[in-house]
Design a protein around this motif. Structure first.
Motif, mmCIF file in Angstrom:
data_model
loop_
_atom_site.group_PDB
_atom_site.id
_atom_site.type_symbol
_atom_site.label_atom_id
_atom_site.label_comp_id
_atom_site.label_asym_id
_atom_site.label_seq_id
_atom_site.Cartn_x
_atom_site.Cartn_y
_atom_site.Cartn_z
ATOM 1 N N ALA A 1 29.517 42.200 30.042
ATOM 2 C CA ALA A 1 30.373 41.841 28.832
ATOM 3 C C ALA A 1 31.373 40.990 29.169
ATOM 4 O O ALA A 1 31.914 40.280 28.196
ATOM 5 N N SER A 2 31.735 40.668 30.357
ATOM 6 C CA SER A 2 32.782 39.881 30.973
ATOM 7 C C SER A 2 32.291 38.255 30.532
ATOM 8 O O SER A 2 32.957 37.348 30.287
ATOM 9 N N TRP A 3 31.011 38.397 30.932
ATOM 10 C CA TRP A 3 30.338 36.832 30.884
ATOM 11 C C TRP A 3 31.129 35.821 31.895
ATOM 12 O O TRP A 3 31.506 34.713 31.639
ATOM 13 N N ASN A 4 31.494 36.427 32.877
ATOM 14 C CA ASN A 4 32.496 35.779 33.801
ATOM 15 C C ASN A 4 32.042 35.914 34.957
ATOM 16 O O ASN A 4 32.567 36.608 36.176
ATOM 17 N N PRO A 5 31.193 34.952 35.793
ATOM 18 C CA PRO A 5 30.627 34.956 36.914
ATOM 19 C C PRO A 5 31.721 34.588 37.974
ATOM 20 O O PRO A 5 31.665 35.172 39.028
ATOM 21 N N GLU A 6 32.832 33.833 37.509
ATOM 22 C CA GLU A 6 33.834 33.629 38.606
ATOM 23 C C GLU A 6 34.449 35.192 39.191
ATOM 24 O O GLU A 6 34.733 35.498 40.160
ATOM 25 N N LEU A 7 34.875 35.784 38.182
ATOM 26 C CA LEU A 7 35.500 37.042 38.178
ATOM 27 C C LEU A 7 34.570 38.030 38.890
ATOM 28 O O LEU A 7 34.958 38.724 39.714
ATOM 29 N N VAL A 8 33.286 37.848 38.595
ATOM 30 C CA VAL A 8 32.521 38.893 39.222
ATOM 31 C C VAL A 8 32.290 38.405 40.655
ATOM 32 O O VAL A 8 31.974 39.242 41.611
ATOM 33 N N ARG A 9 32.454 37.179 41.096
ATOM 34 C CA ARG A 9 32.218 36.805 42.577
ATOM 35 C C ARG A 9 33.602 37.391 43.413
ATOM 36 O O ARG A 9 33.344 37.768 44.505
ATOM 37 N N SER B 1 20.859 37.107 35.389
ATOM 38 C CA SER B 1 20.707 36.206 36.683
ATOM 39 C C SER B 1 22.006 35.521 37.057
ATOM 40 O O SER B 1 22.426 35.576 38.293
ATOM 41 N N ALA B 2 22.962 34.906 36.393
ATOM 42 C CA ALA B 2 23.956 34.505 36.608
ATOM 43 C C ALA B 2 25.016 35.378 37.217
ATOM 44 O O ALA B 2 25.910 34.976 38.166
ATOM 45 N N LEU B 3 25.097 36.497 36.677
ATOM 46 C CA LEU B 3 26.210 37.414 37.268
ATOM 47 C C LEU B 3 25.496 38.173 38.527
ATOM 48 O O LEU B 3 26.471 38.355 39.582
ATOM 49 N N ALA B 4 24.327 38.395 38.572
ATOM 50 C CA ALA B 4 23.632 38.721 39.766
ATOM 51 C C ALA B 4 24.013 37.871 41.149
ATOM 52 O O ALA B 4 24.408 38.340 42.208
ATOM 53 N N VAL B 5 23.683 36.526 40.802
ATOM 54 C CA VAL B 5 24.172 35.583 41.786
ATOM 55 C C VAL B 5 25.404 35.584 42.219
ATOM 56 O O VAL B 5 25.651 35.551 43.429
ATOM 57 N N ALA B 6 26.500 35.572 41.325
ATOM 58 C CA ALA B 6 27.872 35.615 41.583
ATOM 59 C C ALA B 6 28.249 36.955 42.471
ATOM 60 O O ALA B 6 28.757 36.838 43.423
ATOM 61 N N TYR B 7 27.613 38.094 42.076
ATOM 62 C CA TYR B 7 28.070 39.253 42.556
ATOM 63 C C TYR B 7 27.702 39.329 44.185
ATOM 64 O O TYR B 7 28.200 39.687 44.885
#
Length: 828
Positions: A69-77, A123-129
């Motif tokens: 729900a954050s839609w925030n890859p930078e924060l997930v990284r 995918s975008a969040l998984a890659v960042a994580y």
């Protein structure tokens, strides 16, 4: 170096690497200096090698659906980096996360543990994580590969779907993890894929994953999720977990010696294990220290920030954010108000350093307690309320509690889950345990005692047998399906009197197949009364505002069990209706692991979906309620009006929950918003939806080209924060084909940008796509195909809020071949 090491290894030593040593570690080959490494759950924290309950404390981050729900890859990284640091405190080199299965039905018990219904967002969040975790030298393990989208009979169920659906909806997060993030480990799922166990599926693990995608990392089984010797090794499963081995060891050595498994196949798998050891630095530093609880202030701050960034404001008539100075009396009501619902259940759960309840967070925000009135009013727990306080347990050799205690310990609540024995001398098949605690009821009347156990157990109150969890024992719906259904018995108790509670537990005797764990949980509670709800309504009537903190908890949203429906459990809907009827300034804070039906929506002033936001839950919720933080979340999953609006819920058990060991993904590509677009079924809240405390003005989008070229296309959208406070806005880009040879979804998400914009300022969303983003998979041609012709780029704030449409043309057809042969078991 690795090849030289391999050449020095005997077949037995190579085979030894292909199974765990115990529940959490791999096998060492001391002769050659090959160290063992530890793995640890899980997605929202590093639990270490202890029990699923208790154990060394760890930082508890928000559940994955809140991260989605954050839609925030930078924060997930950033979260990935922090989780790697947490793994190191547990001396672990491999983190068993992220979970990237797709939200299919809305009822999946592990819905909370997954990011989204959409493969691109996932995918975008998984890659960042993964990039965050692996940047610190810790391996990420993306899971569960593949189509593990329900907990119903998950260890035997076959997920039956066509290859196009598999490639376009369910595989993209794994493909992105391999090709973009370079993930080091993948975990196979429990289920079968079109009749073949994923843990031995040659098409999946070898032809697609390794040969087509070029994956060079390891594939490990889910725990007890491998079934064979020859088929699993030949299929491509490198590591059988947990240990000690069941299907490898001498069995695999014999299979090689007899020519049933090629020696080169074993050698290649062993090499991948060695490569993992090299990647995580264990050759250079093979040490393994004692697990530590390290409570870092920077992790506390990040968890609090992540929690607020994933909260979704679903409704607001202007009541939020609260003005702290204007509130004289605030009622904080509901089963989740004073309880810290910080995570879901199952293997994702950890022993958090601390847990802040919403009540505590609200009191802290108001700098005191005199303005806050609290009532629980009703319950929402699936199992009886655990007893909290000092709980003692003694362990004995044998199954009859005789002789001196071998080991003793204490816990903080009445639940125990023994993966490993607390003392090495105890035989897991021939031991007993005696658990004792005290309970002092607050009310006089009939109380409900509950007991569930994987193993045999009986509960006594002041020496009297009250609950028999042994006679007639059968597997039920607890402890991953390996414990019985909770046995409940009523008994009258007197308020203020202290009762001695004792539970005698003993291991299953030999002959009970499939019992791989030992666990017991017991509790006692006073049932919800009409008087309790009436008192809450009366108190709320006299307050400036009423905050109802409701939803579910980790006994509902849990591994091993799907939800029965999408309604709030217990009498929570009744509570909402009655409070809203007497106080129009009622705000509902939901804590769930997925969508819920809201028949009461029109009667309340505001709704916040808070999910399970980790150990800072109460502080993050208070931050959003009082405007100290923006409700930064947007829905990663469609909230339908009713369960039957979900495309998997057709009334035919073959599509859900499954029939005769098979669940058919008959909806194909029509998952989530794709289904609502195609059928015109209006959702309660669409995919990507979320309100803000400020307002935004969007400029007309600008595309740098109306033709798709080899370098892709970029669209820019300027967004101005026209309000008086900072806020976050989400800009989405969907691709809509004008025509196609095969049926396609109306539109599909292909890019997004989340913008944090100070008041009065403007930011630019840059949304880039490539040719592959125009393509679909043609199972007959064995190609990804982007047809020449016209497309539309749909710029939207959510799946239903379309702000602009831009034309795009592809001059010549583009193809990217899939080198794996057709997926066996179905006819496309």
């Amino acid at each position: 170096m690795l090849d030289q090491l391999l050449d020095q290894m005997t077949l037995e030593e190579q085979v030894a690497l292909l199974a765990g040593a115990d529940f959490w570690t791999t096998v060492a080959v001391e002769r050659l200096g090959i160290p063992k490494i530890k793995v640890t759950d899980g997605p929202n924290g590093a639990r270490g090698g202890g029990s699923l309950v208790g154990g060394v404390k760890s930082a508890c981050f928000p559940a994955a659906i809140g991260i989605g729900a954050s839609w925030n890859p930078e924060l997930v990284r950033e979260m990935g980096v922090a989780l790697a640091e947490e793994a190191k405190t547990k001396s672990a080199r491999v983190l068993l996360a992220p979970t990237v299965n797709i939200h299919r039905s809305g009822l999946n018990g592990r819905n909370f543990e997954c990011y989204s219904e959409d493969p691109m967002l996932t995918s975008a969040l998984a890659v960042a994580y993964i990039e965050g975790v692996q940047s610190q030298g810790i391996a990420a393990t993306i899971k569960h590969f593949i189509a593990n989208d329900s907990e119903v009979e998950r260890q035997t169920m076959s997920s039956d779907l066509d290859e196009r659906t598999l490639r376009e909806i369910y595989l993209p997060p794994f493909e992105a993890a391999v090709k973009q993030a370079g993930v080091w480990a993948i975990m196979s799922s429990y289920n079968r894929l079109n009749g073949v166990w994923t843990s031995e599926n040659h098409w999946l693990l070898t032809e697609l994953l390794r040969e087509e995608w070029g994956y060079d990392g390891i594939v490990m089984s889910d725990w007890f999720g491998s079934h064979t010797t020859e088929a699993s090794v030949i299929g491509g499963l490198d590591l059988e977990m947990p240990g000690p081995t069941r299907d490898r060891g001498d069995k695999l050595v014999a299979a090689v010696r007899e020519g049933r498994v090629p020696a080169e196949t074993v050698k290649a798998a062993a090499r991948r294990i060695l490569l993992l050891l090299e990647r995580v630095g264990s050759f250079a530093d093979p040490s393994m220290h004692e697990e530590r609880a390290v409570d870092r202030p920077e992790h506390r701050a990040l968890i609090r920030k992540l929690g607020a960034d994933g909260m979704v404001l679903l409704k607001n008539d202007g009541i939020l954010p609260f003005d702290k100075a204007a509130l004289d009396r605030i009622a904080v009501i509901g089963p989740n108000a004073a309880e810290s619902r910080v995570m879901g259940g199952g293997s994702a759960q950890i022993n958090a350093h601390y847990k802040v309840s919403p009540l505590e967070g609200i009191k802290s925000a108001l700098s005191g307690t005199n303005r806050v009135i609290h009532l629980k009013a009703c319950r929402n727990n699936r199992l009886t309320q655990m007893i909290r306080g000092e709980v003692s347990v003694e362990f004995f050799h044998g199954r009859d509690w005789s002789g001196p205690a071998v080991h003793s310990s204490t816990a903080e609540e009445s639940q125990f889950f023994w993966l490993d024995m607390p003392d090495g001398s105890l035989n897991p098949r021939n031991f007993s345990a005696r658990v004792t605690t005290r309970f002092r009821p607050e009310e006089t009347g009939s109380h409900v005692f509950g007991l569930t156990n994987a193993g045999f157990a009986k509960l006594y109150v002041d020496g009297e047998l009250v609950v028999d969890g042994e006679t007639g024992w059968a597997k039920g719906d607890n402890f991953f399906g390996l414990g019985n259904t909770e046995v409940r018995v009523e008994k009258p108790l007197e308020a203020g009197r202290t009762y001695e509670i004792r539970v005698d537990y003993r291991a299953m005797p030999e002959g009970y197949e499939g019992i791989e764990i030992r666990a017991v949980r017991f509790g006692v509670e006073f049932p919800t009364s009409d008087a309790a709800i009436a008192e809450a309504v009366e108190q709320a009537k006299a307050c400036d505002v009423a905050v109802l903190v409701v939803g579910r908890e980790g006994e509902w949203d849990t591994e091993g069990l799907d939800l029965p429906n999408m309604r709030l459990p217990g009498r929570q809907e009744e509570l909402i209706e009655k409070v809203a009827a007497v106080n129009p300034r009622t705000v509902v804070v939901l804590q769930t692991g997925g969508p819920v039906e809201m028949p009461w929506l029109d009667k309340v002033s505001a709704v916040i979906e808070a999910w399970y936001p980790g150990q800072e839950a109460g502080n993050a919720i208070a931050d959003v309620l009082f405007g100290d933080a923006e409700p930064g979340g947007r829905l990663p999953q469609t909230f339908p009006q009713r369960l039957s609006d979900n495309s998997a819920i057709t009334g035919d058990p073959r599509t859900y929950p499954g029939e005769n060991g098979h669940v058919v993904y008959a909806e194909g590509l029509a998952v989530g918003y794709r289904h609502h677009d195609a059928d015109g079924v209006k959702p309660l809240f669409p995919f990507g939806f979320g309100l803000s405390y400020t307002s935004f003005d969007w400029s007309a989008p600008r595309s740098f080209s109306t033709e798709m070229g080899p370098d892709g296309v970029t669209v820019e959208v300027k967004v101005k924060n026209s309000g008086k406070r900072a806020g976050a806005e989400l800009v989405q880009l969907y691709v809509k084909p004008k025509s196609a040879r095969l049926p396609r979804p109306v539109k599909e998400l292909k890019a997004f940008a989340k913008l944090a914009i100070p008041a009065g300022q403007t930011a630019t969303a840059k949304l880039s796509i490539g040719i592959r983003d125009l393509a679909y998979f043609d199972p007959q041609a064995r190609d990804w195909i982007a047809e020449a012709g016209d497309y539309e780029l749909v710029i939207a704030a959510n799946a239903e809020d379309i702000r602009a449409v831009l034309p795009l043309r592809l001059v010549a057809e583009w193809r990217e071949g899939g080198s794996a042969p057709p997926l066996p078991g179905v006819v496309d």
